[in-house]
Design a protein around this motif. Structure first.
Motif, short mmCIF file in Angstrom:
data_model
loop_
_atom_site.label_atom_id
_atom_site.label_comp_id
_atom_site.label_asym_id
_atom_site.label_seq_id
_atom_site.Cartn_x
_atom_site.Cartn_y
_atom_site.Cartn_z
N LEU A 1 32.90 1.94 7.75
CA LEU A 1 33.98 1.33 6.99
C LEU A 1 35.27 2.01 7.44
O LEU A 1 35.53 3.17 7.10
N ARG A 2 36.02 1.31 8.30
CA ARG A 2 37.25 1.90 8.81
C ARG A 2 38.39 0.96 8.42
O ARG A 2 38.44 -0.17 8.88
N LEU A 3 39.27 1.43 7.57
CA LEU A 3 40.37 0.57 7.12
C LEU A 3 41.56 0.73 8.07
O LEU A 3 42.02 1.85 8.29
N ARG A 4 42.01 -0.39 8.64
CA ARG A 4 43.22 -0.35 9.48
C ARG A 4 44.44 -0.49 8.57
O ARG A 4 44.32 -1.04 7.46
N PRO A 5 45.60 -0.04 9.05
CA PRO A 5 46.79 -0.08 8.16
C PRO A 5 47.07 -1.48 7.62
O PRO A 5 47.54 -1.63 6.50
N PRO B 1 34.06 -4.40 -8.74
CA PRO B 1 35.08 -4.54 -7.68
C PRO B 1 36.28 -3.62 -7.92
O PRO B 1 36.83 -3.07 -6.98
N VAL B 2 36.65 -3.45 -9.17
CA VAL B 2 37.82 -2.60 -9.46
C VAL B 2 37.53 -1.15 -9.07
O VAL B 2 38.34 -0.46 -8.44
N GLN B 3 36.32 -0.68 -9.42
CA GLN B 3 35.95 0.69 -9.04
C GLN B 3 35.92 0.86 -7.53
O GLN B 3 36.37 1.87 -6.99
N LEU B 4 35.38 -0.14 -6.84
CA LEU B 4 35.30 -0.06 -5.39
C LEU B 4 36.70 -0.06 -4.78
O LEU B 4 36.98 0.70 -3.84
N PHE B 5 37.57 -0.88 -5.30
CA PHE B 5 38.96 -0.95 -4.83
C PHE B 5 39.62 0.42 -4.97
O PHE B 5 40.23 0.95 -4.03
N ASP B 6 39.49 1.02 -6.15
CA ASP B 6 40.12 2.32 -6.40
C ASP B 6 39.53 3.40 -5.49
O ASP B 6 40.24 4.24 -4.94
N THR B 7 38.19 3.36 -5.35
CA THR B 7 37.51 4.37 -4.52
C THR B 7 37.95 4.27 -3.07
O THR B 7 38.29 5.27 -2.44
N ALA C 1 40.23 6.34 1.68
CA ALA C 1 40.77 5.97 2.99
C ALA C 1 41.98 6.83 3.36
O ALA C 1 42.25 7.04 4.54
N THR C 2 42.68 7.35 2.36
CA THR C 2 43.84 8.19 2.70
C THR C 2 43.40 9.60 3.09
O THR C 2 44.13 10.32 3.74
N ARG C 3 42.19 9.99 2.70
CA ARG C 3 41.74 11.36 2.98
C ARG C 3 40.83 11.47 4.19
O ARG C 3 40.66 12.55 4.74
N PRO D 1 39.38 9.67 7.97
CA PRO D 1 39.64 8.66 9.00
C PRO D 1 38.56 7.59 9.05
O PRO D 1 38.83 6.44 9.41
N ALA D 2 37.34 7.93 8.66
CA ALA D 2 36.27 6.93 8.68
C ALA D 2 35.36 7.16 7.49
O ALA D 2 35.04 8.29 7.12
N LEU D 3 34.96 6.04 6.89
CA LEU D 3 34.08 6.10 5.71
C LEU D 3 32.79 5.37 6.04
O LEU D 3 32.69 4.63 7.02
N THR D 4 31.82 5.55 5.18
CA THR D 4 30.60 4.75 5.29
C THR D 4 30.26 4.21 3.92
O THR D 4 30.58 4.83 2.89
N VAL D 5 29.63 3.05 3.91
CA VAL D 5 29.24 2.44 2.64
C VAL D 5 27.76 2.09 2.71
O VAL D 5 27.24 1.70 3.77
#
Ligand SMILES: Nc1ncnc2c1ncn2[C@@H]1O[C@H](COP(=O)(O)OP(=O)(O)O)[C@@H](O)[C@H]1O
Ligand SMILES: [Mg+2]
Length: 291
Positions: A96-100, A134-140, A145-147, A149-153
């Motif tokens: 899970l890699r969020l681009r800007p 969905p709200v919890q996932l959005f907040d998480t 993502a700011t802390r 560089p790459a996440l996993t789900v």
């Protein structure tokens, strides 16, 4: 994953080192195997010498593993992909890699719930969050993502038991269960807003229960060996979940940190000593091509 930890103090000999049991175990193991031990870098690096051979243990990483295998284990997605490819049951982790310019809301809409989001490479339960809505996932996602560089789900699963198996060159050295600190986090606990601890990390308050039932240990040891083999690792720990009676691997660590475990009681202390004694001896086992 690599169970890391931080270089611990006590360079001046006044404060107690954070890794005191590991340090003492290494000193005893070296003496027992006839190796000379020198510490470097605030006792983060152990230099072992025997019969003109020199080996370094860095943090909790022993020079028994191939470097790329250890690197793969430190990446939760690579681990999951390799385990799946080898037919080893595992909790599937996706990148899970969020681009800007990505919309977090769009990403959330594509992900199945309930989910667990975590850094791609981390340990100790740090920044491992679950989301049931969905709200919890959005907040998480927004926060992580700011802390990182790459996440996993991965899908959240109701854990009945969580085990850790330590293996060395195909041999099961230690098996224990990690019991969650909070019994309300048992199977099916889906109260997503409950602040109770649901992660089974010793660092987060879980306790270790040594296992010696031959049947269970054989099954867990067999699965751990398959996972180690899929990654090409010789020494490491494999975390295995029992979810509704099915076993699956959730994580593999190429570094073996037993500091917290060893402090629990005398039996755990003795078990950790045995693991490190075997690992130090393995550092000097003839390598392929050597006589
Ligand atoms: N998909 C999941 N479902 C349920 N619990 C999970 C899931 N992923 C992680 N956990 C819990 O969180 C803990 C920490 O997650 P893990 O992937 O092992 O990260 P770390 O490397 O930080 O220990 C696990 O030991 C487990 O108890
Ligand atoms: Mg873990």
């Amino acid at each position: 994953m690599t169970d890391q930890g931080k270089p611990s103090g006590a360079a001046d000999g006044r404060s107690r080192p954070l890794r005191r049991n590991f340090i003492a175990s290494m000193e005893r193991a070296a003496a027992r195997s006839g190796a000379e031990l020198r510490w470097h870098s605030e006792r983060w690096v152990a230099e072992l010498r025997r019969n003109g051979r020199r080996r370094h243990v860095v943090g909790y990483n022993f020079p028994i593993n191939d470097a790329s295998s250890a690197f793969m284990a430190s990446d939760k997605v690579a681990t999951s992909v390799l385990l799946s490819d080898a037919g080893v049951p595992n909790v599937p982790h996706s990148l899970l890699r969020l681009r800007p310019d990505d919309s977090v809301a769009d990403v959330v809409a594509r992900l199945p719930l309930p989910a667990v989001v975590k850094p791609l490479s981390s340990s100790g339960g740090r920044d491992v969050h679950r989301a049931g809505t969905p709200v919890q996932l959005f907040d998480t996602l927004g926060a992580l993502a700011t802390r990182h560089p790459a996440l996993t789900v991965c899908p959240w699963v109701p854990i009945r038991h969580e085990y850790r198996v330590i293996t060395l060159k195909g041999r099961t050295e230690l098996v224990f269960e990690k019991r969650s600190s909070d019994p309300s986090t048992g199977p099916g606990s889906t109260s997503w807003d409950d602040p109770a601890e649901w992660r089974h990390n010793l660092k987060l308050g879980a306790s270790a229960v040594l296992l010696d039932e031959p049947e269970l240990c054989a099954v867990l040891g067999g699965l751990a060996r398959r996972a180690m083999c899929a990654l090409g690792l010789n020494f490491g720990s494999v975390d295995i979940l029992d979810v509704l009676g099915d076993l699956s691997v959730i994580e593999v660590n190429s570094g073996v940190c037993l500091e917290r475990f060893s402090r629990q009681d005398d039996d755990c202390h003795a078990a950790a000593e045995r693991v490190y004694a075997a690992a130090v001896a393995a550092c000097f086992a003839p390598a392929e091509g050597e006589d």
